[in-house]
Design an enzyme around this catalytic site. Sequence first.
Site, PDB file in Angstrom:
ATOM      1  N   LYS A  72       0.393  -6.506  47.908  1.00  0.00           N
ATOM      2  CA  LYS A  72       0.296  -6.780  46.472  1.00  0.00           C
ATOM      3  C   LYS A  72       0.508  -5.519  45.629  1.00  0.00           C
ATOM      4  CE  LYS A  72      -3.639  -8.539  45.401  1.00  0.00           C
ATOM      5  NZ  LYS A  72      -4.323  -7.238  45.449  1.00  0.00           N
ATOM      6  N   THR A  74       1.983  -2.768  46.523  1.00  0.00           N
ATOM      7  CA  THR A  74       3.358  -2.318  46.742  1.00  0.00           C
ATOM      8  C   THR A  74       4.320  -3.086  45.844  1.00  0.00           C
ATOM      9  OG1 THR A  74       2.842  -1.760  49.044  1.00  0.00           O
ATOM     10  CG2 THR A  74       5.166  -2.046  48.488  1.00  0.00           C
ATOM     11  N   ARG A  95      -5.907  -0.143  39.940  1.00  0.00           N
ATOM     12  CA  ARG A  95      -7.258   0.337  40.240  1.00  0.00           C
ATOM     13  C   ARG A  95      -7.190   1.602  41.078  1.00  0.00           C
ATOM     14  NH1 ARG A  95      -9.840  -4.392  43.432  1.00  0.00           N
ATOM     15  NH2 ARG A  95      -7.718  -4.459  44.202  1.00  0.00           N
ATOM     16  N   LYS A 106      -8.109  -0.049  55.617  1.00  0.00           N
ATOM     17  CA  LYS A 106      -6.805  -0.003  54.966  1.00  0.00           C
ATOM     18  C   LYS A 106      -6.109   1.346  55.117  1.00  0.00           C
ATOM     19  CE  LYS A 106      -6.285  -1.956  50.988  1.00  0.00           C
ATOM     20  NZ  LYS A 106      -6.474  -2.311  49.561  1.00  0.00           N
ATOM     21  N   ALA A 274     -12.813  -7.077  44.380  1.00  0.00           N
ATOM     22  CA  ALA A 274     -12.656  -8.428  43.840  1.00  0.00           C
ATOM     23  C   ALA A 274     -13.480  -9.463  44.587  1.00  0.00           C
ATOM     24  CB  ALA A 274     -11.191  -8.839  43.864  1.00  0.00           C
ATOM     25  N   PHE A 302      -7.380  -8.840  45.907  1.00  0.00           N
ATOM     26  CA  PHE A 302      -7.370  -9.945  46.869  1.00  0.00           C
ATOM     27  C   PHE A 302      -6.551 -11.124  46.369  1.00  0.00           C
ATOM     28  CE2 PHE A 302     -11.451  -7.873  48.388  1.00  0.00           C
ATOM     29  CZ  PHE A 302     -10.858  -7.313  49.507  1.00  0.00           C
ATOM     30  N   PHE A 382       9.739  -8.924  55.367  1.00  0.00           N
ATOM     31  CA  PHE A 382       9.581  -8.183  56.624  1.00  0.00           C
ATOM     32  C   PHE A 382      10.849  -8.394  57.449  1.00  0.00           C
ATOM     33  CE2 PHE A 382       5.277  -8.058  55.272  1.00  0.00           C
ATOM     34  CZ  PHE A 382       4.610  -7.085  56.008  1.00  0.00           C
ATOM     35  N   TRP A 410       9.254  -2.092  49.517  1.00  0.00           N
ATOM     36  CA  TRP A 410       8.730  -1.136  50.504  1.00  0.00           C
ATOM     37  C   TRP A 410       9.885  -0.339  51.103  1.00  0.00           C
ATOM     38  CZ3 TRP A 410       9.190   0.633  55.394  1.00  0.00           C
ATOM     39  CH2 TRP A 410       8.125   1.379  55.921  1.00  0.00           C
TER      40      TRP A 410
END
Length: 558
Positions: A72, A74, A95, A106, A274, A302, A382, A410
């Site tokens: 998200k 990214t 954030r 993460k 969140a 999230f 992907f 990405w």
Amino acid sequence: MTLTDIEIAQAAELKPIQEIAQKVKLDSDDLELYGKYKAKIDFTTTKRLAGQKNGKLILVTAINPTPAGEGKSTVTIGLADALSSLGKKTMIALREPSLGPTMGVKGGACGGGYAQVIPMEDINLHFTGDMHAITTANNALSAFIDNHLFQGNLLQIDSRRVIWKRVVDLNDRALRHVTIGLGGPMQGVPREDGFDITVASEIMAILCLATSLTDLKKRLARIVIGYTFQKHPVTVADLKVEGALTLLLKDALKPNLVQSIEHTPALVHGGPFANIAHGCNSVLATQTAMKLADYTVTEAGFGADLGAEKFLDIKVPQLEKAPDAIVVVATIRALKMHGGISKDQLSTENVEAVKVGFSNLQKHIENMQSYGLPVVVAINEFSSDTKNETQLVKELCRKLGVEAALTAVWEKGSNGGVELANAVLMAIESSSEGFQPLYNAEETSIEEKVTKIVQQIYGGSRVLFSKKALTQLKTFKTYGWEKLPVCMAKTQYSLSDDPSLLGRPTDFDVTIREFVPKLGAGFIVALTGDVMTMPGLPKSPAALNMDVDAEGKVSGLF
């Protein structure tokens, strides 16, 4: 060899922050420099901008997260870079990462690949010290409370009913329940206490919802720290320490300016979770970005059942501006997991699993549409995705009246986000019903608000309230707190309160075990299931891969 996120970030060209500021017509007098590549925006600047017209606001959210990854942040950064590449004056509003997940699972939260905000090492670690200031203010309040108990307790605070907890910005399960004040009469008053993670602190929520230093002080004064022996609430104003707490937070309230790899200006400020808080960056940063740019791209934590619902029902009333479009991020891999496929089988084409898992994405699309706002889906690509799988998702989205755009930011940076950017621009220009909140906070009870969220957003059947929660509801009504919005503390992995129920579960109940009043933030937290306000570390935390060499070069941060 594929470069890691941190290697890509370290190889990127950083421009002086003054040069980034000039893109949105800010000069050196508007900035407080934190080295060459970071700055805070001064209060005089945010006040000066207040009367200017708002630009367009784009909210990026996602399906329920899975171990397969959604990306998200990214996509948020890549979309902003793509809009910039199309000649749109754009800013990012994100954030700040918490050290808890950074050192835990993460391993960083600045986006990924060629869609990152930088300097990612600084942002992911101590940045400009905001997290430390929030932690200090929170724990200073705890010290003031315990000192008041020790010095005679004039307010008659019942030490058994102190609800204010200490915090630390790390995952530390050993601190969830502690006993303090042991060791004799000179060591304080013994009582049970506990720690939350800093990003779950009410002070974090307050900082992210405050619009000025004056507003910050008023909100801090309203914090309920506990109850008297007569069961009356005690506030920070009763302790007379709101001025001291505001002083500790005065610099932390100023938005932080950084840049993306492609030099799009980014305000990275505030970081409430969140699943246990409201999951949005600061109102002040978002407002500032909207005044400076024609397009502001922000995100909520999230899935859309958590971050986006809270953005729309808690943040929007403070922001006084609803999003002009909502982007829901999904991956083929994550849809397969929602369709019942195990993580080790995700690289194999499985159109049927994608079709089954699409039910989760469909629910989030329908939820966002119910607010009267245009929706676009970003299929974060992907290499294992197949044409049959992506085409199916596009067709299913089209049946819902939504455009789905393939997104490869990405790998390709802004070039991989142009299709999404054009889809978002079209959505903004399309006609929409206009923003319609889920509920009117003033006119609905807490029970009704919780029930609306559970039934309309989660798709559940009933809400079950524990005996403690029912008693609290009566108390809250006595004090007039029932008019506040509700912030649901729930697992992020499922639409239900059971993390094992993937896809689009139906006919389930949600149990509210306890409420926590957050009067300074201006909402009531409803704790569901076994969601924790202090996470624990995994068996092999991300910190095991982190290091720094003799020259100070960081590795393994992500």
